[in-house]
Write an enzyme that holds these catalytic residues in place. Sequence first.
Site, mmCIF file in Angstrom:
data_model
loop_
_atom_site.group_PDB
_atom_site.id
_atom_site.type_symbol
_atom_site.label_atom_id
_atom_site.label_comp_id
_atom_site.label_asym_id
_atom_site.label_seq_id
_atom_site.Cartn_x
_atom_site.Cartn_y
_atom_site.Cartn_z
ATOM 1 N N LYS A 1 0.906 -1.873 -0.112
ATOM 2 C CA LYS A 1 -0.068 0.587 -0.012
ATOM 3 C C LYS A 1 1.251 1.107 0.095
ATOM 4 O O LYS A 1 1.596 1.754 0.511
ATOM 5 C CB LYS A 1 -1.000 -0.232 1.650
ATOM 6 C CG LYS A 1 -1.959 0.911 1.173
ATOM 7 C CD LYS A 1 -2.914 0.419 2.565
ATOM 8 C CE LYS A 1 -4.016 1.137 2.700
ATOM 9 N NZ LYS A 1 -5.063 1.171 4.048
ATOM 10 N N SER B 1 -8.906 0.842 2.229
ATOM 11 C CA SER B 1 -8.478 1.651 2.423
ATOM 12 C C SER B 1 -7.269 0.838 0.841
ATOM 13 O O SER B 1 -6.896 1.478 0.289
ATOM 14 C CB SER B 1 -7.616 2.446 2.914
ATOM 15 O OG SER B 1 -7.097 2.102 3.902
ATOM 16 N N SER C 1 -9.132 -2.142 6.631
ATOM 17 C CA SER C 1 -9.118 -1.757 5.810
ATOM 18 C C SER C 1 -8.005 -2.662 4.735
ATOM 19 O O SER C 1 -7.866 -2.868 3.075
ATOM 20 C CB SER C 1 -8.100 -0.349 5.906
ATOM 21 O OG SER C 1 -9.217 0.980 5.453
#
Length: 473
Positions: free
Chosen positions: A83, A158, A182
């Site tokens: 990420k 996310s 997330s």
Amino acid sequence: MVKSYLSKRRSIIALSQEIKNGNLKPTELVEYYLIAIKKLNPKLNSFITILNEQSLQEAERLERELKRGIYRGPLHGIPFSIKDIIAVRNVPLTAGSKIFLNHISKFDSTVIKRMKKAGSILIGTNNLNEFAAGITGKNILYGDSKNPYSLDRMSGGSSGGSAVAVAGGLIPFALGTDTGGSTRVPSSLCGIFGFKPTLNSINNYGVYKLSPSLDHIGIMGISSIDLSIVFSTVRKKDERFVGYTNELEIQKLSLLNLKKLLLQNKRTVDIGIPCNYFLDYLEKGVKYSFNKFLNLLTSDKSLSFTNVDMNSNNFFRSWSIVRLFEAYNIHKRGIKKKFNYYGPELRDQLLKGSEIKASDYYEALNTIKKLKKGFLSLYTKIDFMVLPTTIISAPLLSESTVHINDKVFTVRESLLRNTFLFNSIGFPALTIPFGHSYTTNMPIGMQIIAKPYDDYKALMFGNYIEKHYTNSI
């Protein structure tokens, strides 16, 4: 189902064995994934930064080590992605925000140091909600991550880009973060395994914070064993973790041996089934799949079941106050100096956080302590709790609300509902794919919750379900 956007998924275990036996070179593997990324990323929008030259150079170096007889372990030569909120020296860290548009990290985060030491090869950074402050996988600056099963549906977030990379076969595994779900939410919506371990079990130095009391580093992959291998690499060396990891990761455990390890001289593995809140509102396809999941489990005589009742009044309020208050304090200077640089979703959250009183924040933390105490008491009677990871399957990118049992939920509410609590109390949570919703034909995930430091036990139970019931899904 748009199968043209799904490349072949390859497990760490299988790839590692091929590399160790000399049948597969790290350079060949990196080249394979770079080709897959070049082909599919323009549609899936999973990657922000792709490290073409760097990853090939690292693969060549690790290949030379193998020729000299140096083998670092099961991650030697295995590519991965992260990420875009995790620091890697000399690599852009955008956090999906205009504010960090030209930011280059000057150091490696602790997890990256561990991955490099293990011989894993970083191939790129993944798309995300701005500063990890969202659950949809949408980003107004870099575009939305697209679910590889249907490009008009959400990836979840996310850590959406990371889940899409694994689900789409662009990478064997990825690292993300999880503050309210997330890692687990996008893993569930994209049909892969996702793991949020015990709070603070992985050092998060060098990972940009959203809410320090709730932030976890998460792992995404295509099997519970793959997650276990990565977790063993990046976790803190803590004696509180049960020490049967090697047996699990070697993958030589038969179902009988798995069962013996899970039982640990008990007669049954005790499963808690929620009888309120988590199951109150479920999309029809999710409800059908969860009932099928329970029917399969209840047919197993080595498992026993207990209905679990809990008072959910303070679940969301306590999490939300902590999440918004801490996020505002992290971005306090930025919001004053560069207000218009923030996207509208995060800007609204930060403004809400600015209105929260310190007294309410400390009261919420105290509430969370009580909630954790209550759940620890519950886990004296059960080994795991099982529930759907999300109450809906992947919604359309155009949707902002969903209807369930004549009640309207925002997409954000529906995606977070079954995950955020376990960030508050810090319990390890694993989502495993379990078929598809008959109403949308999109993947569904089932969540396994264990008590703190029973991380490997949760992964082992996930592996047991994976081996025992895969053919029944």
